[in-house]
Design a protein around this motif. Structure first.
Motif, mmCIF file in Angstrom:
data_model
loop_
_atom_site.group_PDB
_atom_site.id
_atom_site.type_symbol
_atom_site.label_atom_id
_atom_site.label_comp_id
_atom_site.label_asym_id
_atom_site.label_seq_id
_atom_site.Cartn_x
_atom_site.Cartn_y
_atom_site.Cartn_z
ATOM 1 N N GLU B 202 64.078 25.178 42.247
ATOM 2 C CA GLU B 202 63.419 26.471 42.132
ATOM 3 C C GLU B 202 61.931 26.323 42.323
ATOM 4 O OE1 GLU B 202 64.689 28.182 38.400
ATOM 5 O OE2 GLU B 202 66.773 27.985 39.049
ATOM 6 N N ALA B 203 61.374 25.257 41.718
ATOM 7 C CA ALA B 203 59.937 25.019 41.850
ATOM 8 C C ALA B 203 59.567 24.862 43.314
ATOM 9 C CB ALA B 203 59.543 23.775 41.056
ATOM 10 N N ALA B 204 60.379 24.081 44.063
ATOM 11 C CA ALA B 204 60.089 23.858 45.476
ATOM 12 C C ALA B 204 60.092 25.177 46.239
ATOM 13 C CB ALA B 204 61.106 22.904 46.080
ATOM 14 N N THR B 205 61.075 26.026 45.935
ATOM 15 C CA THR B 205 61.145 27.332 46.604
ATOM 16 C C THR B 205 59.927 28.170 46.239
ATOM 17 O OG1 THR B 205 63.522 27.168 46.282
ATOM 18 C CG2 THR B 205 62.680 29.281 47.060
ATOM 19 N N ASP B 206 59.578 28.185 44.946
ATOM 20 C CA ASP B 206 58.427 28.958 44.495
ATOM 21 C C ASP B 206 57.149 28.501 45.178
ATOM 22 O OD1 ASP B 206 60.105 30.318 42.923
ATOM 23 O OD2 ASP B 206 59.575 29.308 41.047
ATOM 24 N N LEU B 207 57.085 27.193 45.441
ATOM 25 C CA LEU B 207 55.867 26.658 46.064
ATOM 26 C C LEU B 207 55.911 26.809 47.577
ATOM 27 C CD1 LEU B 207 55.433 23.500 43.849
ATOM 28 C CD2 LEU B 207 53.981 25.536 43.877
ATOM 29 N N GLY B 208 56.923 27.508 48.080
ATOM 30 C CA GLY B 208 56.922 27.867 49.490
ATOM 31 C C GLY B 208 57.719 26.965 50.411
ATOM 32 N N ALA B 211 64.389 26.186 53.129
ATOM 33 C CA ALA B 211 65.641 25.532 52.730
ATOM 34 C C ALA B 211 65.719 24.101 53.245
ATOM 35 C CB ALA B 211 66.834 26.344 53.232
ATOM 36 N N VAL B 212 65.349 23.900 54.515
ATOM 37 C CA VAL B 212 65.462 22.576 55.125
ATOM 38 C C VAL B 212 64.480 21.597 54.482
ATOM 39 C CG1 VAL B 212 65.186 21.265 57.255
ATOM 40 C CG2 VAL B 212 66.252 23.533 57.317
ATOM 41 N N ARG B 213 63.229 22.057 54.370
ATOM 42 C CA ARG B 213 62.185 21.223 53.798
ATOM 43 C C ARG B 213 62.532 20.842 52.359
ATOM 44 N NH1 ARG B 213 56.672 20.179 54.841
ATOM 45 N NH2 ARG B 213 55.502 20.230 52.908
ATOM 46 N N ARG B 214 63.056 21.837 51.618
ATOM 47 C CA ARG B 214 63.431 21.584 50.241
ATOM 48 C C ARG B 214 64.552 20.544 50.176
ATOM 49 N NH1 ARG B 214 66.229 26.341 47.125
ATOM 50 N NH2 ARG B 214 67.979 25.467 48.293
ATOM 51 N N THR B 219 66.211 17.661 47.385
ATOM 52 C CA THR B 219 67.637 17.437 47.112
ATOM 53 C C THR B 219 68.085 16.050 47.564
ATOM 54 O OG1 THR B 219 67.859 19.770 47.662
ATOM 55 C CG2 THR B 219 69.878 18.561 47.236
ATOM 56 N N LEU B 220 67.797 15.718 48.820
ATOM 57 C CA LEU B 220 68.284 14.450 49.359
ATOM 58 C C LEU B 220 67.711 13.236 48.611
ATOM 59 C CD1 LEU B 220 70.283 13.518 51.418
ATOM 60 C CD2 LEU B 220 68.492 13.452 53.135
ATOM 61 N N PRO B 221 66.362 13.173 48.422
ATOM 62 C CA PRO B 221 65.846 12.010 47.682
ATOM 63 C C PRO B 221 66.409 11.905 46.268
ATOM 64 C CG PRO B 221 64.062 13.172 48.770
ATOM 65 C CD PRO B 221 65.281 14.016 48.951
#
Lengths: 272, 303
Positions: B202-208, B211-214, B219-221
């Motif tokens: 959620e934090a990643a999405t909030d910070l802009g 989906a792919v970048r997130r 997710t992957l790491p």
């Protein structure tokens, strides 16, 4: 929250396609086992139960079945007993060698079975033992142990030590506590471990192939029959029965395990 | 199990009022399964390593002769080198394909399956519980020249001539192995996904983050352990797989296990078979190590 509606339906479609891929071969055997033609191809030529009836006239297969049942029953008891020791040790006690011990017991899961089978074969023949169903059981206990330990750890994990202490405080001896407190609680796990190891042993081929000598188990018998094209329908009928047996056993063990978990965790916690 | 520990404990206590320490009790209880595995796995493997360093023929007195000849042969004969490279290559390809195919399904079960989660887990594990030999046999029936796939396509008129080469090649071996080991890849990835702290996403999405970048950065790491675990648990056993290359591989899909079996069987050269086994494990171990190092590097880059 995780994905847009479109992504979500793409993912769901992928999941369904994946399941189809997983089940494709499992469905083929039963399908062709009821087909009249000797060669497994479409279009189907007509429904028959002849291949199943023909199984009754295969004395070699009957021997193999009895061998397999003996091996699987013995394996499941020993693997579950050893697994229970390990699971109890890992969930109840802390000791320095624990990670190493866990790692060693789990190793058979990560090794090619041919390596395990051949290594055992070398030692067994060096020591001058004969190959028999006993040597198959020895191998099967080894490869079933990691599965039993996994099943039993998840069952023992929810065990509340205070129950044991309460039982001792109330004057039960060690045996009484085991019989009246510990066993009833871990019983679902034990049963599930017995079934899981029984199923693995029943279906296991590579170790049985190297360690069975003259006494074939069912998978070894099937392997031998694969050379004869005319026997294929009978093999498919037998294989279908084995598929049904494995899946039935798995479902029973799941039900037992779930029931035990629900009893331990009434709050309905998720355990992956 | 409780009997051993309980009775042992109280008997000792009666004797000299000594109680086994917690650690000692745990170790004592773990001893039978541990000893069993060491005795039936570690000892035999050591025996195979020893065997691999002996000559095929004993000396005049019937004693075993130590020799490096088997290893020299394995590591110089193009036949064996080729088989080794091919088996490890196949196992790496199978591991990568299996994990790539498994990730989305693990993701789906972990995040999107809702209350059906347990059912999905059961659905993917059921085929795995059926006999491996029978599953491979089914694939053989499916892929044959006049097998299920070709015959249904011909029958329905989708193709006019049957596909050749569905069976008896590397592609068929890879497909069947990827199918057989699917569960081993899905479960570790699923577990790592379930353990993932969702607030980070959620934090990643909030910070802009898109989906792919997130996915690539978060997710992957964070599920790297699951992915690497899945790679290992697929790769190592498949390198020594015996049933699939024999039934599905044919001449072109032969793998090292066929050769190992032949040395212990028909060729009756056990020391060479042992050297082949040890060499296979060393090679696959090396490949596994390389993947671990690569994964760690990739993980650092992603952050």
């Amino acid at each position: 929250m995780m994905a847009g509606a479109k992504n979500r339906s793409v993912l769901a479609a992928y999941a369904v396609a994946y399941i189809v891929f997983l089940y494709l071969p499992v469905v083929l055997l039963p399908l062709f086992s009821f087909n009249q033609s000797i060669t497994p191809s479409f279009p189907l030529t007509g429904f028959t139960t002849d291949w199943y009836l023909a199984l009754a006239d295969e004395p070699e297969m009957h021997n193999a079945l009895i061998n397999s049942l003996k091996v699987a029953a013995t394996t499941s008891v020993f693997a579950t007993l050893l697994g229970a020791c390990a699971a109890r040790a890992f969930t109840r006690y802390k000791f320095r060698a624990k990670p190493a011990a866990e790692g060693i017991i789990m190793t058979p899961l990560f090794l090619p079975e041919i390596l395990i089978g051949l290594s055992m074969l070398v030692v067994i023949l060096w020591l001058g033992f004969e190959l028999s169903l006993v040597t198959v059981v020895m191998g099967h206990v080894l490869v079933c142990l990691p599965y039993c330990v996994t099943v039993l750890i998840s069952s023992f994990d929810g065990f509340d030590v205070t129950l044991e202490e309460a039982s001792t405080d109330l004057g039960e001896g060690a045996l009484g506590t085991l019989w009246r407190v510990i066993l009833p609680i871990v019983m679902p796990g034990l049963i599930s471990s017995l079934i899981v190891s029984f199923t693995i042993s029943l279906d296991e081929f590579v170790l049985a192939f190297f360690l069975s000598g003259d006494e074939a188990t069912l998978p070894v018998y099937i392997w031998g029959q694969l050379r004869f094209a005319a026997k294929l329908p009978i093999v498919m009928a037998l294989g279908s029965l084995m598929l049904v047996a494995s899946i039935g056993l798995l479902i029973i063990s799941e039900i037992v395990r779930r029931r035990g978990e629900r009893r331990l965790k009434p709050s309905g916690m998720d355990t992956p | 199990m409780g009997v051993i520990e309980g009775e042992g404990g109280s008997a000792l206590a009666k004797l000299g009022n000594i109680k086994l320490s917690e650690a000692a009790r745990g170790l004592a209880l773990a001893m039978p399964p541990l000893a069993y595995t060491l005795l039936l796995l570690a000892v035999p493997i050591l025996a195979v390593i020893y065997l691999s360093f002996t000559a095929r023929e004993p000396d005049a007195d019937g004693n075993m002769v130590m020799s490096f000849a088997n290893y020299v042969r394995v590591w110089t004969d193009p036949l064996y080198l080729h088989l080794l490279a091919r088996s490890v290559g196949i196992s790496v390809i199978v591991a990568v394909i299996t994990v790539v195919l498994a990730y989305p399904i693990a993701y789906f079960i972990a995040f999107e399956s809702g209350k059906w989660r347990h059912l999905w887990i059961l659905l993917i594990t059921v085929p795995f519980w059926t006999s491996y030999l029978l599953r491979v046999l089914s694939w053989k029936i499916a892929l044959g020249q006049s097998g299920a796939i070709n015959s249904i396509l011909l029958w329905t008129g989708l193709i006019a001539t049957p596909f050749e080469g569905l069976l008896y090649n590397i592609g068929a071996v890879v497909t069947v192995l990827a199918h057989s080991y699917a569960v081993f890849a899905i479960l570790p990835i699923y577990v790592s996904l379930v353990r993932l702290d969702r607030s980070l996403l959620e934090a990643a999405t909030d910070l802009g983050d898109g989906a792919v970048r997130r996915f690539v950065r978060i997710t992957l790491p964070l599920t790297q352990r699951g992915v690497v675990g899945a790679l290992m648990v697929v790769m190592i056993p498949t390198a020594g797989d015996y049933v699939t290359p024999v039934l599905i591989g044919g001449k072109d899909g032969i793998m090292i296990a066929n050769q190992i079996q032949a040395q212990f069987g028909k060729a009756n050269n056990w020391p060479l078979g042992a050297a082949l086994s040890v060499s296979t494990m060393l090679t696959i171990g090396f490949a596994a190590l390389a993947i671990l190092v690569l994964a760690r590097k990739a993980g650092r880059l992603a952050r």
